[in-house]
Enzyme design. Structure first.
Site, PDB file in Angstrom:
ATOM      1  N   GLY A  17      77.865  38.810 -27.481  1.00 50.51           N
ATOM      2  CA  GLY A  17      77.385  39.063 -28.832  1.00 50.51           C
ATOM      3  C   GLY A  17      75.880  39.135 -28.924  1.00 50.51           C
ATOM      4  O   GLY A  17      75.301  38.910 -29.996  1.00 50.51           O
ATOM      5  N   SER A  18      75.196  39.503 -27.835  1.00 46.84           N
ATOM      6  CA  SER A  18      73.731  39.513 -27.910  1.00 46.84           C
ATOM      7  C   SER A  18      73.227  40.688 -28.755  1.00 46.84           C
ATOM      8  O   SER A  18      72.214  40.559 -29.454  1.00 46.84           O
ATOM      9  CB  SER A  18      73.105  39.517 -26.515  1.00 46.84           C
ATOM     10  N   ASN A  19      73.911  41.826 -28.720  1.00 47.60           N
ATOM     11  CA  ASN A  19      73.494  42.949 -29.584  1.00 47.60           C
ATOM     12  C   ASN A  19      73.769  42.643 -31.051  1.00 47.60           C
ATOM     13  O   ASN A  19      72.941  42.916 -31.924  1.00 47.60           O
ATOM     14  CB  ASN A  19      74.195  44.242 -29.148  1.00 47.60           C
ATOM     15  N   ASN A 111      77.692  52.996 -31.707  1.00 43.30           N
ATOM     16  CA  ASN A 111      77.984  52.231 -30.493  1.00 43.30           C
ATOM     17  C   ASN A 111      76.725  52.200 -29.647  1.00 43.30           C
ATOM     18  O   ASN A 111      75.872  53.071 -29.767  1.00 43.30           O
ATOM     19  CB  ASN A 111      79.119  52.914 -29.707  1.00 43.30           C
ATOM     20  N   HIS A 113      75.639  52.028 -25.552  1.00 41.91           N
ATOM     21  CA  HIS A 113      76.157  52.134 -24.184  1.00 41.91           C
ATOM     22  C   HIS A 113      75.008  51.816 -23.220  1.00 41.91           C
ATOM     23  O   HIS A 113      73.887  52.313 -23.403  1.00 41.91           O
ATOM     24  CB  HIS A 113      76.679  53.562 -23.948  1.00 41.91           C
ATOM     25  N   ASP A 154      82.233  57.522 -25.743  1.00 40.31           N
ATOM     26  CA  ASP A 154      80.822  57.813 -25.466  1.00 40.31           C
ATOM     27  C   ASP A 154      80.408  59.284 -25.622  1.00 40.31           C
ATOM     28  O   ASP A 154      79.524  59.757 -24.903  1.00 40.31           O
ATOM     29  CB  ASP A 154      80.464  57.376 -24.024  1.00 40.31           C
ATOM     30  N   GLU A 183      68.370  47.450 -24.989  1.00 41.35           N
ATOM     31  CA  GLU A 183      69.498  47.638 -25.909  1.00 41.35           C
ATOM     32  C   GLU A 183      69.202  46.976 -27.252  1.00 41.35           C
ATOM     33  O   GLU A 183      69.437  47.546 -28.319  1.00 41.35           O
ATOM     34  CB  GLU A 183      70.781  47.014 -25.338  1.00 41.35           C
TER      35      GLU A 183
HETATM   36  C1  GRF Z   1      76.315  45.743 -23.872  1.00 38.58           C
HETATM   37  O1  GRF Z   1      75.838  45.980 -22.574  1.00 38.58           O
HETATM   38  C2  GRF Z   1      76.616  47.059 -24.565  1.00 38.58           C
HETATM   39  O2  GRF Z   1      75.811  48.105 -24.125  1.00 38.58           O
HETATM   40  C3  GRF Z   1      78.047  47.311 -24.174  1.00 38.58           C
HETATM   41  O3  GRF Z   1      78.654  46.047 -24.148  1.00 38.58           O
HETATM   42  C4  GRF Z   1      77.669  45.049 -23.867  1.00 38.58           C
HETATM   43  C5  GRF Z   1      77.779  44.016 -24.952  1.00 38.58           C
HETATM   44  O4  GRF Z   1      76.897  42.943 -24.748  1.00 38.58           O
HETATM   45  N1  GRF Z   1      78.682  48.243 -25.090  1.00 38.58           N
HETATM   46  P1  GRF Z   1      76.676  41.877 -25.903  1.00 38.58           P
HETATM   47  O5  GRF Z   1      78.055  41.286 -26.209  1.00 38.58           O
HETATM   48  O6  GRF Z   1      76.109  42.602 -27.058  1.00 38.58           O
HETATM   49  O7  GRF Z   1      75.747  40.867 -25.337  1.00 38.58           O
END
Ligand code: GRF
Length: 209
Positions: A17-19, A111, A113, A154, A183
């Site tokens: 869940g870092s994003n 999304n 990627h 994608d 990201e």
């Molecule tokens: C990320 O590398 C994103 O690009 C991919 O899944 C991963 C999720 O990482 N779609 P996080 O859970 O957001 O840390």
């Protein structure tokens, strides 16, 4: 665009869940004119979901049954409508969304990627596999791509890309870490642009006003 957009994050069963967190933090700091109102996961064991719950964000589990993916899609659309969601962000969700969701939220699902689309993407290209393939191919640069979601893996219109070098002694893990840093920046930028009403899709291209 409303003054503050309402965002839903769909996370993965095993995602950190870092994003999602980068977007939550950017909403709190005011960098994004919006709020993460809802987090959805396909499993109740998702670390990302726990992270969201700990921050008091509404969360839901919709179990994903590969034999009947339409059931996930149907429940998801209802939930998104119930919460009046303006933008859906996929943040570690590894499945393909069905046409019910994609059509209902056309141009409103993003999304991220961890590679430069259209390379190193598509079915099976997730997590470590992506960075392993990048290293094996010998490319000098990798990066990340934020794109709108269509009905394939994608392939939707690209919003933003960020680039990182691939170094001689890199491992999939070191490339992944370098890409992940970008990201978080790319996702925040793309969501902020959407919230400001500055993204328009023209065929395969996204125009940024
Ligand atoms: C990320 O590398 C994103 O690009 C991919 O899944 C991963 C999720 O990482 N779609 P996080 O859970 O957001 O840390």
């Amino acid at each position: 665009m409303p003054e503050q957009i309402r965002i839903a994050a769909i996370v993965g069963s095993h995602g950190r869940g870092s994003n999602m967190q980068a977007v939550i933090d950017a909403c709190s700091s005011g960098a994004i004119a919006g709020r993460v109102e809802l987090v959805v996961a396909p499993s109740d064991k998702s670390p990302a979901l726990e992270r969201a719950v700990a921050q008091g964000i509404s969360s839901s589990v919709i179990l994903y049954d590969p034999d009947s993916p339409e059931s996930f899609d149907r429940q998801l659309v209802l939930l998104l409508e119930e919460h009046n969601i303006d933008l859906v962000i996929l943040a570690g969700f590894m499945r393909r969304l069905g046409q019910d969701v994609v059509r209902a939220y056309s141009g409103r699902i993003m999304n991220i990627h961890p590679a430069l689309i259209p390379s190193f993407c598509g079915r099976g290209m997730w997590g470590r596999n992506v960075h392993q393939a990048v290293i094996e191919s010998g490319v000098r640069f990798s990066g990340c791509t934020v794109h709108f979601v269509d009905e394939q893996y994608d392939t939707g219109p690209i919003i933003l890309q960020k680039i990182v070098p691939v170094e001689q002694d890199d491992t999939p893990e070191t490339v992944a870490a370098r890409v992940l840093e970008q990201e978080h920046k790319a996702y925040v930028e793309a969501v902020a642009l959407f919230a400001e009403g500055r993204l328009t899709i023209q065929g395969r291209r996204v125009r940024i006003a």
